[in-house]
Design an enzyme around this catalytic site. Structure first.
Site, mmCIF file in Angstrom:
data_model
loop_
_atom_site.group_PDB
_atom_site.id
_atom_site.type_symbol
_atom_site.label_atom_id
_atom_site.label_comp_id
_atom_site.label_asym_id
_atom_site.label_seq_id
_atom_site.Cartn_x
_atom_site.Cartn_y
_atom_site.Cartn_z
ATOM 1 N N LYS A 149 0.834 -1.178 0.000
ATOM 2 C CA LYS A 149 0.000 0.000 0.000
ATOM 3 C C LYS A 149 0.880 1.243 0.000
ATOM 4 O O LYS A 149 2.046 1.120 0.347
ATOM 5 C CB LYS A 149 -0.946 -0.006 1.201
ATOM 6 N N ASP A 178 -2.490 -5.996 2.482
ATOM 7 C CA ASP A 178 -2.982 -5.203 3.608
ATOM 8 C C ASP A 178 -2.498 -5.979 4.823
ATOM 9 O O ASP A 178 -3.037 -7.060 5.125
ATOM 10 C CB ASP A 178 -4.510 -5.111 3.605
ATOM 11 N N HIS A 179 -1.472 -5.475 5.499
ATOM 12 C CA HIS A 179 -0.817 -6.344 6.497
ATOM 13 C C HIS A 179 -1.755 -6.703 7.651
ATOM 14 O O HIS A 179 -1.512 -7.667 8.367
ATOM 15 C CB HIS A 179 0.507 -5.747 6.988
ATOM 16 N N LYS A 183 -2.480 -10.560 10.229
ATOM 17 C CA LYS A 183 -2.377 -10.675 11.693
ATOM 18 C C LYS A 183 -3.171 -11.886 12.166
ATOM 19 O O LYS A 183 -4.300 -12.102 11.735
ATOM 20 C CB LYS A 183 -2.914 -9.407 12.364
ATOM 21 N N GLU A 217 -3.445 4.262 18.108
ATOM 22 C CA GLU A 217 -1.985 4.163 18.182
ATOM 23 C C GLU A 217 -1.449 5.239 19.120
ATOM 24 O O GLU A 217 -2.010 6.336 19.184
ATOM 25 C CB GLU A 217 -1.371 4.385 16.797
ATOM 26 N N ASP A 236 -4.834 6.423 5.087
ATOM 27 C CA ASP A 236 -3.774 5.578 5.639
ATOM 28 C C ASP A 236 -4.336 4.356 6.374
ATOM 29 O O ASP A 236 -3.729 3.285 6.342
ATOM 30 C CB ASP A 236 -2.907 6.420 6.590
ATOM 31 N N HIS A 241 -7.189 -0.827 6.368
ATOM 32 C CA HIS A 241 -7.205 -1.718 7.536
ATOM 33 C C HIS A 241 -8.583 -1.778 8.217
ATOM 34 O O HIS A 241 -9.105 -2.858 8.489
ATOM 35 C CB HIS A 241 -6.160 -1.288 8.563
ATOM 36 N N LYS A 336 -3.641 8.664 15.728
ATOM 37 C CA LYS A 336 -2.270 8.603 16.243
ATOM 38 C C LYS A 336 -2.208 9.391 17.537
ATOM 39 O O LYS A 336 -3.060 10.239 17.804
ATOM 40 C CB LYS A 336 -1.318 9.198 15.210
HETATM 41 C C1 BG6 Z 1 0.266 1.190 8.400
HETATM 42 C C2 BG6 Z 1 0.051 2.680 8.446
HETATM 43 O O1 BG6 Z 1 -0.365 0.630 7.278
HETATM 44 O O2 BG6 Z 1 -0.256 0.598 9.586
HETATM 45 C C3 BG6 Z 1 0.697 3.266 9.666
HETATM 46 O O3 BG6 Z 1 0.590 3.274 7.263
HETATM 47 C C4 BG6 Z 1 0.230 2.568 10.910
HETATM 48 O O4 BG6 Z 1 0.443 4.672 9.753
HETATM 49 C C5 BG6 Z 1 0.370 1.050 10.773
HETATM 50 O O5 BG6 Z 1 1.014 3.021 11.998
HETATM 51 C C6 BG6 Z 1 -0.281 0.339 11.930
HETATM 52 O O6 BG6 Z 1 0.033 -1.026 11.864
HETATM 53 P P1 BG6 Z 1 0.165 -1.923 13.187
HETATM 54 O O7 BG6 Z 1 0.463 -3.290 12.659
HETATM 55 O O8 BG6 Z 1 1.255 -1.340 14.006
HETATM 56 O O9 BG6 Z 1 -1.173 -1.839 13.878
#
Ligand code: BG6
Length: 488
Positions: A149, A178-179, A183, A217, A236, A241, A336
Protein backbone atom coordinates in the site's frame (compact mmCIF):
# COMPACT_ATOMS: atom_id res chain seq x y z
CA UNK A 1 1.31 -26.90 21.61
CA UNK A 2 3.67 -27.32 18.66
CA UNK A 3 2.75 -25.47 15.44
CA UNK A 4 2.92 -27.48 12.26
CA UNK A 5 5.28 -25.98 9.69
CA UNK A 6 4.57 -27.02 6.12
CA UNK A 7 7.57 -26.18 3.92
CA UNK A 8 6.84 -24.15 0.81
CA UNK A 9 8.12 -24.94 -2.68
CA UNK A 10 11.47 -23.58 -3.89
CA UNK A 11 11.28 -19.94 -4.95
CA UNK A 12 13.14 -16.89 -6.13
CA UNK A 13 11.97 -13.71 -4.43
CA UNK A 14 13.12 -10.42 -5.90
CA UNK A 15 12.66 -7.48 -3.55
CA UNK A 16 12.55 -4.20 -5.45
CA UNK A 17 13.44 -1.57 -2.87
CA UNK A 18 15.48 -4.31 -1.22
CA UNK A 19 17.60 -1.87 0.80
CA UNK A 20 14.65 0.29 1.91
CA UNK A 21 12.93 0.73 5.23
CA UNK A 22 10.18 -1.87 4.76
CA UNK A 23 12.63 -4.49 3.49
CA UNK A 24 14.94 -3.94 6.47
CA UNK A 25 12.26 -3.69 9.14
CA UNK A 26 9.79 -6.30 7.97
CA UNK A 27 10.48 -8.32 4.85
CA UNK A 28 14.03 -9.57 5.49
CA UNK A 29 13.50 -10.34 9.22
CA UNK A 30 10.25 -12.13 8.30
CA UNK A 31 12.06 -14.28 5.74
CA UNK A 32 14.77 -15.11 8.23
CA UNK A 33 12.20 -16.27 10.79
CA UNK A 34 10.51 -18.51 8.20
CA UNK A 35 13.93 -19.88 7.28
CA UNK A 36 14.73 -20.58 10.93
CA UNK A 37 11.41 -22.38 11.38
CA UNK A 38 12.23 -24.72 8.49
CA UNK A 39 9.43 -23.44 6.27
CA UNK A 40 11.68 -21.85 3.67
CA UNK A 41 13.52 -24.33 1.45
CA UNK A 42 17.30 -24.22 1.71
CA UNK A 43 17.63 -23.58 -2.03
CA UNK A 44 15.31 -20.54 -2.01
CA UNK A 45 16.91 -17.38 -3.33
CA UNK A 46 16.26 -13.82 -2.25
CA UNK A 47 17.46 -11.13 -4.61
CA UNK A 48 17.59 -7.58 -3.35
CA UNK A 49 17.20 -5.08 -6.18
CA UNK A 50 17.68 -1.37 -5.63
CA UNK A 51 19.46 1.74 -6.90
CA UNK A 52 22.47 1.62 -4.55
CA UNK A 53 25.71 0.15 -5.77
CA UNK A 54 26.35 -2.99 -3.72
CA UNK A 55 27.50 -6.56 -4.18
CA UNK A 56 26.11 -9.77 -2.67
CA UNK A 57 28.44 -9.49 0.33
CA UNK A 58 27.29 -5.91 1.02
CA UNK A 59 23.64 -6.98 0.84
CA UNK A 60 24.27 -9.83 3.23
CA UNK A 61 25.85 -7.42 5.73
CA UNK A 62 22.92 -5.01 5.41
CA UNK A 63 20.50 -7.90 5.95
CA UNK A 64 22.36 -9.26 8.95
CA UNK A 65 22.27 -5.82 10.58
CA UNK A 66 18.57 -5.45 9.83
CA UNK A 67 17.78 -8.86 11.31
CA UNK A 68 19.74 -8.14 14.48
CA UNK A 69 18.12 -4.71 14.82
CA UNK A 70 14.53 -5.58 13.96
CA UNK A 71 14.08 -9.00 15.53
CA UNK A 72 14.52 -8.00 19.14
CA UNK A 73 13.76 -10.66 21.67
CA UNK A 74 13.80 -13.40 19.02
CA UNK A 75 16.54 -15.97 19.15
CA UNK A 76 19.03 -15.56 16.38
CA UNK A 77 21.21 -18.61 15.92
CA UNK A 78 24.47 -17.57 14.27
CA UNK A 79 24.83 -20.75 12.20
CA UNK A 80 21.27 -20.47 10.90
CA UNK A 81 21.76 -16.79 10.13
CA UNK A 82 24.91 -17.56 8.18
CA UNK A 83 23.13 -20.21 6.11
CA UNK A 84 20.19 -17.84 5.52
CA UNK A 85 22.53 -15.08 4.34
CA UNK A 86 23.87 -17.55 1.78
CA UNK A 87 20.44 -17.40 0.06
CA UNK A 88 20.83 -13.65 -0.57
CA UNK A 89 21.97 -11.93 -3.73
CA UNK A 90 21.92 -8.38 -4.97
CA UNK A 91 21.38 -6.55 -8.26
CA UNK A 92 21.78 -2.83 -8.77
CA UNK A 93 18.83 -1.87 -10.90
CA UNK A 94 17.11 1.15 -12.42
CA UNK A 95 13.34 0.69 -12.14
CA UNK A 96 12.60 3.16 -14.91
CA UNK A 97 15.64 2.54 -17.12
CA UNK A 98 17.46 -0.47 -18.52
CA UNK A 99 20.41 -0.74 -16.15
CA UNK A 100 20.56 -4.00 -14.22
CA UNK A 101 17.70 -5.83 -15.94
CA UNK A 102 19.88 -8.18 -17.96
CA UNK A 103 21.73 -9.17 -14.81
CA UNK A 104 18.45 -9.74 -12.99
CA UNK A 105 17.12 -12.03 -15.72
CA UNK A 106 20.33 -14.04 -15.46
CA UNK A 107 19.95 -14.38 -11.68
CA UNK A 108 16.32 -15.49 -11.60
CA UNK A 109 15.94 -19.24 -12.05
CA UNK A 110 12.62 -19.48 -13.81
CA UNK A 111 12.45 -23.22 -14.29
CA UNK A 112 10.36 -25.27 -11.85
CA UNK A 113 10.15 -22.69 -9.17
CA UNK A 114 7.95 -19.84 -8.06
CA UNK A 115 9.13 -16.36 -8.98
CA UNK A 116 7.86 -13.59 -6.76
CA UNK A 117 8.53 -9.88 -7.29
CA UNK A 118 7.95 -7.70 -4.27
CA UNK A 119 7.28 -4.04 -5.13
CA UNK A 120 8.52 -2.42 -1.93
CA UNK A 121 8.92 0.90 -3.73
CA UNK A 122 7.04 4.17 -4.30
CA UNK A 123 3.66 3.56 -6.03
CA UNK A 124 4.80 5.62 -9.03
CA UNK A 125 7.21 2.75 -9.83
CA UNK A 126 4.61 -0.07 -9.78
CA UNK A 127 3.69 0.46 -13.45
CA UNK A 128 7.27 0.82 -14.79
CA UNK A 129 8.38 -2.29 -12.85
CA UNK A 130 5.49 -4.39 -14.17
CA UNK A 131 6.22 -3.23 -17.68
CA UNK A 132 9.92 -4.06 -17.46
CA UNK A 133 9.29 -7.46 -15.93
CA UNK A 134 7.25 -8.25 -18.98
CA UNK A 135 9.58 -6.79 -21.56
CA UNK A 136 12.46 -8.80 -20.05
CA UNK A 137 10.50 -12.02 -20.17
CA UNK A 138 10.06 -12.29 -16.41
CA UNK A 139 6.26 -11.98 -16.32
CA UNK A 140 5.72 -15.65 -17.12
CA UNK A 141 3.10 -17.88 -15.55
CA UNK A 142 5.32 -18.80 -12.60
CA UNK A 143 5.61 -15.14 -11.69
CA UNK A 144 3.61 -13.23 -9.14
CA UNK A 145 3.91 -9.66 -7.94
CA UNK A 146 3.40 -8.33 -4.43
CA UNK A 147 2.21 -4.76 -4.21
CA UNK A 148 2.42 -2.70 -1.02
CA UNK A 149 0.00 0.00 0.00
CA UNK A 150 -0.92 2.72 -0.75
CA UNK A 151 -2.79 1.21 -3.67
CA UNK A 152 -3.88 4.48 -5.27
CA UNK A 153 -4.96 7.60 -3.43
CA UNK A 154 -8.53 7.62 -4.79
CA UNK A 155 -10.76 5.57 -7.08
CA UNK A 156 -9.32 7.01 -10.26
CA UNK A 157 -5.67 6.32 -9.40
CA UNK A 158 -6.48 2.85 -8.02
CA UNK A 159 -8.41 2.00 -11.18
CA UNK A 160 -5.61 3.20 -13.40
CA UNK A 161 -3.07 1.20 -11.39
CA UNK A 162 -5.25 -1.91 -11.68
CA UNK A 163 -5.48 -1.38 -15.43
CA UNK A 164 -1.72 -0.93 -15.74
CA UNK A 165 -0.92 -4.07 -13.77
CA UNK A 166 -3.58 -6.03 -15.67
CA UNK A 167 -1.74 -5.29 -18.91
CA UNK A 168 1.16 -7.46 -17.76
CA UNK A 169 -0.24 -9.82 -15.11
CA UNK A 170 -3.37 -11.82 -14.54
CA UNK A 171 -5.37 -10.96 -11.37
CA UNK A 172 -4.37 -14.38 -10.00
CA UNK A 173 -0.71 -13.22 -10.10
CA UNK A 174 -1.28 -9.92 -8.22
CA UNK A 175 -0.96 -9.91 -4.42
CA UNK A 176 -2.09 -6.57 -2.91
CA UNK A 177 -0.93 -6.44 0.69
CA UNK A 178 -2.98 -5.20 3.61
CA UNK A 179 -0.82 -6.34 6.50
CA UNK A 180 -3.83 -6.33 8.86
CA UNK A 181 -5.11 -9.41 7.05
CA UNK A 182 -1.92 -11.23 7.97
CA UNK A 183 -2.38 -10.68 11.69
CA UNK A 184 -3.15 -13.84 13.61
CA UNK A 185 -6.07 -12.32 15.48
CA UNK A 186 -7.62 -10.78 12.40
CA UNK A 187 -7.89 -14.27 10.98
CA UNK A 188 -9.32 -15.30 14.30
CA UNK A 189 -12.30 -13.09 13.54
CA UNK A 190 -13.28 -15.60 10.89
CA UNK A 191 -12.52 -18.56 13.14
CA UNK A 192 -14.63 -17.12 15.96
CA UNK A 193 -17.55 -16.22 13.72
CA UNK A 194 -17.66 -19.24 11.48
CA UNK A 195 -16.12 -21.93 13.68
CA UNK A 196 -18.63 -21.55 16.53
CA UNK A 197 -22.37 -22.07 16.57
CA UNK A 198 -22.71 -19.66 19.47
CA UNK A 199 -22.30 -16.29 17.79
CA UNK A 200 -23.68 -16.49 14.27
CA UNK A 201 -27.41 -16.75 15.14
CA UNK A 202 -27.12 -13.50 17.11
CA UNK A 203 -24.93 -11.75 14.54
CA UNK A 204 -27.51 -9.40 13.00
CA UNK A 205 -29.52 -6.26 13.57
CA UNK A 206 -32.19 -8.10 15.53
CA UNK A 207 -29.76 -8.76 18.37
CA UNK A 208 -26.85 -6.37 17.85
CA UNK A 209 -27.34 -2.75 18.89
CA UNK A 210 -24.15 -1.46 17.30
CA UNK A 211 -20.54 -2.36 16.52
CA UNK A 212 -17.40 -0.37 17.30
CA UNK A 213 -14.05 -0.78 15.58
CA UNK A 214 -11.12 1.05 17.15
CA UNK A 215 -7.52 1.09 15.98
CA UNK A 216 -5.71 3.45 18.35
CA UNK A 217 -1.98 4.16 18.18
CA UNK A 218 0.26 5.94 20.66
CA UNK A 219 2.87 6.80 18.04
CA UNK A 220 2.75 10.01 16.01
CA UNK A 221 3.63 10.35 12.34
CA UNK A 222 7.32 9.85 13.12
CA UNK A 223 9.61 10.25 10.14
CA UNK A 224 6.78 9.66 7.65
CA UNK A 225 5.42 13.22 7.77
CA UNK A 226 5.70 13.91 4.06
CA UNK A 227 3.76 10.78 3.05
CA UNK A 228 1.29 11.04 5.92
CA UNK A 229 0.33 14.67 5.37
CA UNK A 230 -0.79 13.79 1.84
CA UNK A 231 -2.79 10.83 3.13
CA UNK A 232 -4.27 11.34 6.58
CA UNK A 233 -5.98 8.75 8.74
CA UNK A 234 -8.79 8.19 6.24
CA UNK A 235 -6.50 7.06 3.43
CA UNK A 236 -3.77 5.58 5.64
CA UNK A 237 -5.97 3.44 7.90
CA UNK A 238 -9.73 3.56 7.24
CA UNK A 239 -9.80 2.85 3.50
CA UNK A 240 -7.77 -0.31 4.03
CA UNK A 241 -7.21 -1.72 7.54
CA UNK A 242 -10.46 -0.64 9.21
CA UNK A 243 -12.41 -1.46 6.07
CA UNK A 244 -11.01 -4.99 6.12
CA UNK A 245 -11.94 -5.43 9.78
CA UNK A 246 -15.44 -4.18 9.04
CA UNK A 247 -15.75 -6.66 6.17
CA UNK A 248 -14.70 -9.61 8.31
CA UNK A 249 -17.17 -8.63 11.03
CA UNK A 250 -20.10 -7.90 8.73
CA UNK A 251 -19.75 -10.37 5.86
CA UNK A 252 -21.98 -13.38 5.19
CA UNK A 253 -20.39 -16.80 5.75
CA UNK A 254 -18.51 -17.72 2.58
CA UNK A 255 -19.28 -21.20 1.27
CA UNK A 256 -15.61 -22.16 1.53
CA UNK A 257 -12.45 -20.67 2.97
CA UNK A 258 -11.00 -20.01 -0.44
CA UNK A 259 -9.74 -16.76 -1.95
CA UNK A 260 -12.62 -15.84 -4.20
CA UNK A 261 -15.38 -17.08 -1.91
CA UNK A 262 -14.02 -14.92 0.94
CA UNK A 263 -13.29 -11.90 -1.23
CA UNK A 264 -16.70 -12.04 -2.94
CA UNK A 265 -18.37 -11.74 0.47
CA UNK A 266 -16.11 -8.89 1.58
CA UNK A 267 -16.82 -7.03 -1.64
CA UNK A 268 -20.59 -7.29 -1.03
CA UNK A 269 -20.13 -5.60 2.35
CA UNK A 270 -18.11 -2.72 0.92
CA UNK A 271 -20.66 -2.20 -1.85
CA UNK A 272 -23.47 -2.20 0.72
CA UNK A 273 -21.87 0.56 2.81
CA UNK A 274 -23.98 3.69 2.95
CA UNK A 275 -22.38 7.05 2.19
CA UNK A 276 -21.32 8.81 5.38
CA UNK A 277 -23.14 12.02 6.32
CA UNK A 278 -20.76 14.92 7.07
CA UNK A 279 -22.20 15.28 10.58
CA UNK A 280 -21.41 11.61 11.25
CA UNK A 281 -17.67 12.21 11.07
CA UNK A 282 -15.21 13.69 13.57
CA UNK A 283 -11.71 14.61 12.44
CA UNK A 284 -8.80 15.57 14.63
CA UNK A 285 -5.15 16.62 14.67
CA UNK A 286 -3.01 15.90 17.73
CA UNK A 287 -1.49 18.58 19.91
CA UNK A 288 2.02 18.50 21.35
CA UNK A 289 2.66 16.46 24.46
CA UNK A 290 2.99 19.16 27.16
CA UNK A 291 5.52 16.99 29.02
CA UNK A 292 7.98 17.08 26.07
CA UNK A 293 7.04 19.33 23.16
CA UNK A 294 10.40 18.83 21.47
CA UNK A 295 10.33 15.04 21.39
CA UNK A 296 6.55 14.90 20.81
CA UNK A 297 5.54 18.00 18.84
CA UNK A 298 2.05 18.74 17.56
CA UNK A 299 0.93 17.25 14.25
CA UNK A 300 1.56 20.35 12.13
CA UNK A 301 5.11 20.71 13.45
CA UNK A 302 5.73 16.99 12.97
CA UNK A 303 4.75 17.17 9.29
CA UNK A 304 6.37 20.57 8.84
CA UNK A 305 3.19 22.12 7.46
CA UNK A 306 1.82 24.88 9.71
CA UNK A 307 -1.47 25.09 7.81
CA UNK A 308 -2.06 21.37 7.33
CA UNK A 309 -5.72 20.31 7.18
CA UNK A 310 -4.87 16.59 7.21
CA UNK A 311 -6.43 14.47 9.95
CA UNK A 312 -4.41 12.27 12.30
CA UNK A 313 -7.67 11.02 13.83
CA UNK A 314 -11.02 10.14 12.37
CA UNK A 315 -14.20 8.71 13.87
CA UNK A 316 -17.31 8.02 11.84
CA UNK A 317 -20.64 6.26 11.79
CA UNK A 318 -21.73 4.16 8.84
CA UNK A 319 -24.33 1.53 7.99
CA UNK A 320 -24.23 -1.67 5.99
CA UNK A 321 -27.43 -1.52 3.98
CA UNK A 322 -28.45 -5.16 3.70
CA UNK A 323 -30.91 -7.55 5.38
CA UNK A 324 -28.52 -8.62 8.09
CA UNK A 325 -27.42 -5.18 9.23
CA UNK A 326 -30.17 -2.68 8.34
CA UNK A 327 -30.45 -0.23 11.25
CA UNK A 328 -27.26 -1.32 13.09
CA UNK A 329 -24.66 1.46 13.14
CA UNK A 330 -20.97 0.69 12.76
CA UNK A 331 -18.72 3.21 14.50
CA UNK A 332 -15.11 3.33 13.32
CA UNK A 333 -12.27 5.31 14.86
CA UNK A 334 -8.54 5.46 14.46
CA UNK A 335 -5.89 7.94 15.42
CA UNK A 336 -2.27 8.60 16.24
CA UNK A 337 -0.94 9.77 19.60
CA UNK A 338 -3.88 8.37 21.48
CA UNK A 339 -3.89 7.16 25.08
CA UNK A 340 -3.19 3.48 24.35
CA UNK A 341 -2.10 1.25 21.50
CA UNK A 342 -5.11 -0.95 21.00
CA UNK A 343 -7.03 -2.50 18.14
CA UNK A 344 -10.35 -3.79 19.28
CA UNK A 345 -13.77 -4.65 17.91
CA UNK A 346 -16.76 -4.43 20.20
CA UNK A 347 -20.14 -5.93 19.46
CA UNK A 348 -22.75 -4.40 21.76
CA UNK A 349 -25.89 -6.51 21.96
CA UNK A 350 -29.38 -5.12 22.51
CA UNK A 351 -31.22 -4.95 25.81
CA UNK A 352 -33.23 -7.98 26.77
CA UNK A 353 -36.77 -7.46 25.42
CA UNK A 354 -38.23 -7.27 28.93
CA UNK A 355 -36.56 -6.98 32.31
CA UNK A 356 -38.19 -9.24 34.88
CA UNK A 357 -36.07 -7.55 37.57
CA UNK A 358 -37.73 -4.16 37.29
CA UNK A 359 -36.38 -0.62 36.87
CA UNK A 360 -33.96 -0.82 39.82
CA UNK A 361 -31.93 -3.54 38.11
CA UNK A 362 -30.65 -0.92 35.66
CA UNK A 363 -29.64 -1.45 32.07
CA UNK A 364 -27.45 -4.44 31.26
CA UNK A 365 -26.19 -5.45 27.88
CA UNK A 366 -23.92 -8.19 26.67
CA UNK A 367 -20.79 -6.79 25.12
CA UNK A 368 -18.41 -8.95 23.11
CA UNK A 369 -14.93 -7.47 22.79
CA UNK A 370 -12.43 -8.94 20.40
CA UNK A 371 -8.91 -7.66 21.17
CA UNK A 372 -6.74 -7.78 18.07
CA UNK A 373 -3.65 -6.26 19.71
CA UNK A 374 -2.17 -6.22 22.26
CA UNK A 375 -3.21 -8.88 24.78
CA UNK A 376 -5.14 -10.74 22.07
CA UNK A 377 -8.31 -12.40 23.21
CA UNK A 378 -12.04 -12.23 23.64
CA UNK A 379 -14.13 -10.93 26.50
CA UNK A 380 -17.87 -11.40 26.81
CA UNK A 381 -19.64 -9.22 29.36
CA UNK A 382 -22.27 -11.35 31.09
CA UNK A 383 -24.92 -10.11 33.52
CA UNK A 384 -25.18 -11.95 36.86
CA UNK A 385 -26.67 -11.36 40.26
CA UNK A 386 -24.61 -9.17 42.53
CA UNK A 387 -23.52 -11.45 45.38
CA UNK A 388 -24.87 -10.74 48.83
CA UNK A 389 -28.16 -10.27 50.60
CA UNK A 390 -29.13 -6.96 48.95
CA UNK A 391 -31.93 -8.38 46.81
CA UNK A 392 -31.92 -9.11 43.11
CA UNK A 393 -29.37 -6.56 41.93
CA UNK A 394 -27.51 -7.18 38.71
CA UNK A 395 -23.90 -6.61 37.73
CA UNK A 396 -21.87 -7.28 34.59
CA UNK A 397 -18.82 -9.51 34.84
CA UNK A 398 -16.32 -10.38 32.11
CA UNK A 399 -16.05 -13.89 30.75
CA UNK A 400 -12.49 -13.40 29.67
CA UNK A 401 -10.27 -15.41 27.41
CA UNK A 402 -6.81 -14.13 26.70
CA UNK A 403 -5.47 -16.36 23.94
CA UNK A 404 -1.98 -16.53 25.48
CA UNK A 405 -3.46 -17.96 28.71
CA UNK A 406 -5.90 -20.26 26.97
CA UNK A 407 -3.24 -21.75 24.71
CA UNK A 408 -0.69 -22.29 27.47
CA UNK A 409 2.88 -21.01 27.83
CA UNK A 410 4.10 -22.36 24.49
CA UNK A 411 0.73 -21.65 22.92
CA UNK A 412 1.47 -21.72 19.27
CA UNK A 413 4.19 -19.91 17.41
CA UNK A 414 3.80 -16.17 17.12
CA UNK A 415 4.05 -15.33 13.45
CA UNK A 416 4.35 -11.77 12.20
CA UNK A 417 1.87 -10.68 9.53
CA UNK A 418 4.64 -10.38 6.92
CA UNK A 419 5.89 -13.91 7.56
CA UNK A 420 2.47 -15.34 6.91
CA UNK A 421 1.74 -13.14 3.91
CA UNK A 422 5.03 -13.81 2.13
CA UNK A 423 4.64 -17.55 2.60
CA UNK A 424 1.08 -17.27 1.22
CA UNK A 425 2.47 -15.55 -1.87
CA UNK A 426 4.84 -18.46 -2.43
CA UNK A 427 2.04 -20.97 -1.81
CA UNK A 428 -0.17 -19.07 -4.25
CA UNK A 429 -2.93 -18.45 -1.72
CA UNK A 430 -4.64 -15.09 -2.28
CA UNK A 431 -7.24 -15.33 0.51
CA UNK A 432 -5.47 -12.73 2.66
CA UNK A 433 -4.80 -10.31 -0.19
CA UNK A 434 -7.09 -7.67 -1.60
CA UNK A 435 -8.59 -8.18 -5.00
CA UNK A 436 -8.62 -5.27 -7.46
CA UNK A 437 -12.40 -4.78 -7.32
CA UNK A 438 -12.31 -4.74 -3.50
CA UNK A 439 -9.76 -1.92 -3.46
CA UNK A 440 -11.76 0.07 -5.99
CA UNK A 441 -15.00 -0.38 -4.04
CA UNK A 442 -13.26 0.81 -0.87
CA UNK A 443 -12.07 3.95 -2.64
CA UNK A 444 -15.53 4.52 -4.14
CA UNK A 445 -16.88 4.74 -0.56
CA UNK A 446 -13.94 6.79 0.78
CA UNK A 447 -13.65 9.37 -2.02
CA UNK A 448 -16.86 11.34 -1.34
CA UNK A 449 -15.88 11.68 2.32
CA UNK A 450 -12.46 13.12 1.51
CA UNK A 451 -13.78 15.24 -1.36
CA UNK A 452 -16.44 16.66 0.97
CA UNK A 453 -13.75 17.84 3.39
CA UNK A 454 -11.81 19.47 0.58
CA UNK A 455 -14.87 21.20 -0.87
CA UNK A 456 -16.02 22.49 2.52
CA UNK A 457 -12.48 23.49 3.58
CA UNK A 458 -12.96 21.35 6.68
CA UNK A 459 -10.30 21.80 9.37
CA UNK A 460 -9.67 18.94 11.84
CA UNK A 461 -10.23 19.70 15.54
CA UNK A 462 -7.18 19.63 17.82
CA UNK A 463 -6.99 16.90 20.46
CA UNK A 464 -4.66 16.25 23.37
CA UNK A 465 -1.84 13.78 22.92
CA UNK A 466 -2.65 10.70 24.97
CA UNK A 467 -6.42 11.27 24.79
CA UNK A 468 -9.35 9.50 23.10
CA UNK A 469 -9.40 12.05 20.27
CA UNK A 470 -11.36 15.28 19.90
CA UNK A 471 -14.54 15.96 21.82
CA UNK A 472 -16.49 15.71 18.55
CA UNK A 473 -15.74 11.95 18.54
CA UNK A 474 -17.38 11.55 21.94
CA UNK A 475 -20.34 13.65 20.79
CA UNK A 476 -20.75 11.44 17.72
CA UNK A 477 -21.64 8.62 20.11
CA UNK A 478 -23.45 10.65 22.74
CA UNK A 479 -25.89 12.06 20.21
CA UNK A 480 -26.97 8.43 19.74
CA UNK A 481 -27.03 7.86 23.55
CA UNK A 482 -24.01 5.59 23.26
CA UNK A 483 -20.40 5.62 24.50
CA UNK A 484 -17.11 4.42 23.09
CA UNK A 485 -15.96 1.33 24.93
CA UNK A 486 -12.72 1.74 26.81
CA UNK A 487 -9.90 -0.01 24.97
CA UNK A 488 -6.34 -0.94 25.86
C1 BG6 B 1 0.27 1.19 8.40
C2 BG6 B 1 0.05 2.68 8.45
O1 BG6 B 1 -0.37 0.63 7.28
O2 BG6 B 1 -0.26 0.60 9.59
C3 BG6 B 1 0.70 3.27 9.67
O3 BG6 B 1 0.59 3.27 7.26
C4 BG6 B 1 0.23 2.57 10.91
O4 BG6 B 1 0.44 4.67 9.75
C5 BG6 B 1 0.37 1.05 10.77
O5 BG6 B 1 1.01 3.02 12.00
C6 BG6 B 1 -0.28 0.34 11.93
O6 BG6 B 1 0.03 -1.03 11.86
P1 BG6 B 1 0.16 -1.92 13.19
O7 BG6 B 1 0.46 -3.29 12.66
O8 BG6 B 1 1.25 -1.34 14.01
O9 BG6 B 1 -1.17 -1.84 13.88
Amino acid sequence: MVSRVIPVDPFDLVIFGGTGDLARRKILPALFRRYSSGQMPKNARIIGAARSAMDDAGYRTLTEEAIREFSPGKTCDDGTLKRFLGCLHYVKIDATGEAGWKELTEKVVSVDRVEAYYFSVAPSLFGPLAERLQSHGLADRNARIVVEKPFGRDLETARSLNETLARYFDESQIYRIDHYLGKETVQNLMAVRFGNMLFEPLWNSQFVDHIQITVAETVGVGGRGEYYDKSGAMRDMVQNHLMQLLCLIAMEPPARFDPDAVRDEKLKVIRALEPVEPHHIARGQYDADPADEVEFPDYRTAVDNPRSKTESFVALKTHVANWRWAGTPFYLRTGKRMGARASEITVVFKDTPHSIFGEDAGRHRNVLSIRLQPNEGITLGVTIKEPGPGGMRLIDVPLDMTFADALGPDGGESVDAYERLIMDVIRGNQTLFMRGDEVEAAWAWTDPIINGWTTRGDVPKPYDSGSDGPDAALQLMRRDSREWQKVG
